[in-house]
Design an enzyme around this catalytic site. Structure first.
Site, PDB file in Angstrom:
ATOM      1  N   HIS A 145       0.813  -1.224   0.000  1.00  0.00           N
ATOM      2  CA  HIS A 145       0.000   0.000   0.000  1.00  0.00           C
ATOM      3  C   HIS A 145       0.846   1.273   0.000  1.00  0.00           C
ATOM      4  CE1 HIS A 145      -3.666  -2.212   0.396  1.00  0.00           C
ATOM      5  NE2 HIS A 145      -3.384  -2.668   1.605  1.00  0.00           N
TER       6      HIS A 145
ATOM      7  N   ASP B  68      -3.053 -10.608  -2.604  1.00  0.00           N
ATOM      8  CA  ASP B  68      -3.603 -10.113  -1.347  1.00  0.00           C
ATOM      9  C   ASP B  68      -5.071  -9.737  -1.567  1.00  0.00           C
ATOM     10  OD1 ASP B  68      -2.229  -8.751   1.389  1.00  0.00           O
ATOM     11  OD2 ASP B  68      -4.111  -7.830   0.784  1.00  0.00           O
TER      12      ASP B  68
ATOM     13  N   ASP C 187      -4.496 -12.865   3.439  1.00  0.00           N
ATOM     14  CA  ASP C 187      -5.803 -12.411   3.892  1.00  0.00           C
ATOM     15  C   ASP C 187      -6.877 -12.713   2.849  1.00  0.00           C
ATOM     16  OD1 ASP C 187      -4.699 -10.573   2.159  1.00  0.00           O
ATOM     17  OD2 ASP C 187      -4.826  -8.878   3.534  1.00  0.00           O
TER      18      ASP C 187
ATOM     19  N   HIS D 180      -6.502  -7.213  -0.489  1.00  0.00           N
ATOM     20  CA  HIS D 180      -6.559  -5.765  -0.683  1.00  0.00           C
ATOM     21  C   HIS D 180      -5.728  -5.369  -1.901  1.00  0.00           C
ATOM     22  CE1 HIS D 180      -7.107  -6.417   3.737  1.00  0.00           C
ATOM     23  NE2 HIS D 180      -8.122  -5.587   3.515  1.00  0.00           N
TER      24      HIS D 180
END
Length: 313
Positions: A127, A164, A251, A166
């Site tokens: 991120h 991931d 995740d 995200h």
């Protein structure tokens, strides 16, 4: 087949995020215990962590951002001033050794006799944009590794695959206008950080080299592996990467508290074998895998074990 490398270092436990925070030192312990008790760690060559230099981080991050991180931590801030990333007194030192350890893995793969490597680092990185840390991330480990592989080792083309749950907005931002790095992502949408729509596909020299596959909560094997087979495989065949880097977030596994995907351990094995197929065909088998998310400790341990088993063959 060349040996695989493994980056483990207890320094990664020294980034303290506070009671109840999902990105805790317990994640590192869970991964280390799983790789040790399974016997996988003993089959891999240890990689030594080191601190990344500012000049290496500046291959991706702006100098003002690097200075800001240093100042935030020196002033005792509990959170990074650019976003939702917890800090503690040793966070910069740990993040430097996370990024630098990944660069040691790059050196091992591109000149040290390793065929692949798995880096169990924290804090995660995908991120972090060139000028902003967020989403638990300080430095973008995979983006810095890609640039380092190009500048230090002379590679032309790097493929980054991010599974991931995200979206890796920082990695996308870094290479969106770049013609030498392809970024492929499967991720839950709508979900944090809100980026990664299919129409976000790159610009300028990077046109069509960003491939986003936003998927609804509940997506699993059929959707994620289907996107990898139908979109990633042909794109990689055209791109012909010299190195494949994985933003390995777990995740996206079923039962994770911060995600709604339903991937299982056999799915991570199959994804890894697909990555190896791409690398064997185009990149001399070279795969660098770097830990991102994964917040169910049992799920993280199981997913990493399945991934590494397939990675080392």
């Amino acid at each position: 087949m060349p040996p695989s490398g493994l980056l483990l270092d207890s320094v990664y436990m020294e980034h303290e995020t506070g009671a109840g925070h999902p990105e805790s030192a317990s994640r590192y312990t869970a991964v280390t215990n799983a790789l040790t008790t399974s016997g996988l760690a003993s089959k891999m060559r240890p990689i030594a962590a080191r601190e990344a230099l500012d000049d290496e981080l500046a291959l991706v991050h702006t100098r003002p951002y690097l200075k800001m991180v240093e100042q935030d931590i020196a002033q005792g801030a509990h959170d990074l001033s650019t976003g939702d990333t917890a800090l503690s007194p040793k966070s910069r030192d740990v993040a430097l050794r996370a990024a630098g350890g990944v660069l040691s893995a790059v050196d091992g793969i591109l000149g040290g006799g390793l065929g692949s490597a798995f880096c169990a680092v924290r804090p995660p990185g995908h991120h972090a944009t060139p000028d902003r840390g967020m989403g638990f991330c300080i430095y973008n480990n995979v983006a810095v590794a890609a640039r380092y592989a190009q500048r230090r080792h002379g590679l032309d083309r790097v493929l980054i695959v991010d599974w991931d749950v995200h979206h890796g907005n920082g990695t996308q931002d870094t290479f969106y206008n770049d013609g030498s790095v392809m970024f492929f992502s499967t991720h839950q949408h709508p979900w944090y950080p809100g980026t990664g729509m299919a129409q976000e596909s790159g610009a300028g020299k990077g046109r069509n080299l960003t491939i986003n596959c936003p998927l609804a909560a509940g997506a699993g094997r059929e959707e994620v592996l289907g996107a990898a087979r139908s979109k990633l495989l042909p794109a990689a065949s055209d791109f012909k990467p010299d190195l494949v880097i994985v933003s390995a977030g777990f995740d996206s596994r079923e039962g994770d508290p911060l995600g709604g995907f339903r991937l299982t351990d056999p799915d991570f094995r199959e994804l890894t074998l697909l990555i190896r197929e791409i690398a064997d065909r185009h990149a001399g088998g070279r795969v660098l895998s770097v830990l991102e998310g994964g917040y169910s400790l049992a799920g993280l341990a199981a997913g990493v074990t399945a991934h590494v088993e397939a990675l080392i063959g």
